[in-house]
Scaffold this motif. Sequence first.
Motif, short mmCIF file in Angstrom:
data_model
loop_
_atom_site.label_atom_id
_atom_site.label_comp_id
_atom_site.label_asym_id
_atom_site.label_seq_id
_atom_site.Cartn_x
_atom_site.Cartn_y
_atom_site.Cartn_z
N VAL A 1 -13.08 -0.58 16.87
CA VAL A 1 -11.97 -0.42 16.68
C VAL A 1 -11.64 0.86 17.46
O VAL A 1 -10.49 1.12 18.12
CB VAL A 1 -11.43 -0.25 15.11
N ARG B 1 -17.71 -2.32 12.97
CA ARG B 1 -16.40 -2.57 13.22
C ARG B 1 -15.44 -1.48 13.43
O ARG B 1 -14.78 -1.27 14.37
CB ARG B 1 -15.66 -3.48 12.03
N ALA C 1 -9.16 -6.23 11.58
CA ALA C 1 -9.06 -4.87 11.37
C ALA C 1 -7.67 -4.40 10.66
O ALA C 1 -7.65 -3.30 10.47
CB ALA C 1 -9.31 -3.82 12.54
N GLY C 2 -7.06 -5.48 10.71
CA GLY C 2 -5.58 -5.23 10.30
C GLY C 2 -4.63 -4.59 11.12
O GLY C 2 -3.45 -4.21 10.80
N LEU C 3 -5.08 -4.67 12.32
CA LEU C 3 -4.03 -4.14 13.33
C LEU C 3 -3.01 -4.91 13.94
O LEU C 3 -2.17 -4.47 14.68
CB LEU C 3 -5.19 -3.61 14.38
#
Lengths: 182, 362
Positions: free
Chosen positions: A97, A93, A58-60
């Motif tokens: 998240v 997703r 998720a690019g977190l």
Amino acid sequence: MNRTMIALLAAPALLLAGCGDSSEEATEAPVAVSTQTLAAMIAGDSDISAVSQLLSDAGLQGLFDGNAPYTVLAPTNAAFAAVEEALPGDDQRAARVAVIREHVLPGYLTTADIEAAVRNAPDGSVQMQTMGGAPLTFTLEDNTIGVTAADGSHALLQAGELLASNGVAIRVDGVLKNLDAQ
Amino acid sequence: MKYLLAAVSALAVAASPALAQGNGHGNSNGNGNGNRGAPASVSDNRGNGNGNGNRNAMRDDRGNGQGAASRADRQGGPPQARGNDDRGGPPEARGNGNGNGNGNRGGPAIGRGDDRPGNGNGNGNANGNRGNGNSAGNGRGNNGNQDRISVRSGGLVDFIAYRGPSHGMADGCPPGLARKYNGCRPPGLARQQDEARYRRYSPDWWGYGGLFGDRRGSYYYDDGFLLRLGSDGRISGYIPLLGGALAVGRTWPDDYRYARMPRYYESYYGLGGPDRYRYADNVVYRLDPQTTAIVSIAAMLTGDEFVVGQPMPRGYDVYNVPYGYRDRYYDGPDAMYRYNNGYVYQVDPETMLIASVIELAI
């Protein structure tokens, strides 16, 4: 050294380890604060690899690589399996998240901080806001710190927190979000 | 130790003029006087005061003596943000404002015991004129660690100015789904299936309950969007979701609003220029400025408002100051500290009122 520093360095998992004494006179071996970032420490912990994978997808990860401090109550792989089962695939997703967002707290919270706050609270419970908008409530349950979400979801904090330079990860044995489709 | 701290404070005050400089859009002039009974220290100027000012610029209010003027009224110009309903007075806006503020509270503790600052009184005036960035001020030192401390009765006005426009459900139907569903009307079967799952797909479940006023209606999830269905079964509004339509690699939806953050946030979160990020729904996304594709998530914010003079929001019972600041800001009988969204706040343990705001050194 001030009280907070002592509390931070004096075995934050005292309670979880069953020692039960977190006073500033505690002399247990200090838990070092790593020079690694929270993202790196989460990525390196095999017990929470499912959460780590989600953060990566998720690019977190960048969130936990930066200047701002966060604390993550990271469901263990066994606990997070329920999320992956209820909300599978790329399609869901965003929902996963949303789940993990409610496990992210602002700032740098150690288990010692939480324990001290609970012990000092008149009613034995304290609340902390999450990035998901709903607060979490911490209490003591048979010498273990328990955490309950606003929707009633519950988990216990596990020993062995990860003290990173820019945040903390504390393993939890449950998911703090109701996954039931109702 | 006390003398050491005083010395450190003296050094801090030497640096304070720089802190008092405006940010380029206004002229501000400030004067402040601090009085306290504690041993003399130039850091007394951090004390508290009353401020009155007229301003055009973002932070000139912080450069006014120790009496930080708050904006009571502000008529900002066009914001740097774009999209849906992004209006208000962002920091970069030019406009005219008038404000009056009162602050009554000592600055955050920088030492222990007797070294704690007392209460001060100050007066500040700011007049902002577009195009110049000169400011002069007397007062406001810092804690010797370059954290900027201020007492602002108006709270984080710069942030609040952005908050409104950075939230909200967009009207209509996302362009992609408009093509997918003829007339933005999801298939009836899908809607029926979803009816049993509205709890999951309500704004509350997604953590947007506090951001969107209207939680009623039917909601539907598809393709990374939370969709609101109108009574006619058509999509009447949407929110692109973190990890869904707002996932890494996805381009920013053309018609979804976002806002520019105050400069402090840009600096604290390392965001770069305004073309390199988007701020919406309490999340900051880093973008490729050429493609507007999301490259990472830069920050999450709680959305809680900490306002000096107001009670601390609920949900901050546990000490959470960043590791690197714990030797400076720790709970004691006279003050407690809590971190939120890039700031540390000093709170009065008895009244639980917020006493001051501390910007953390970068």
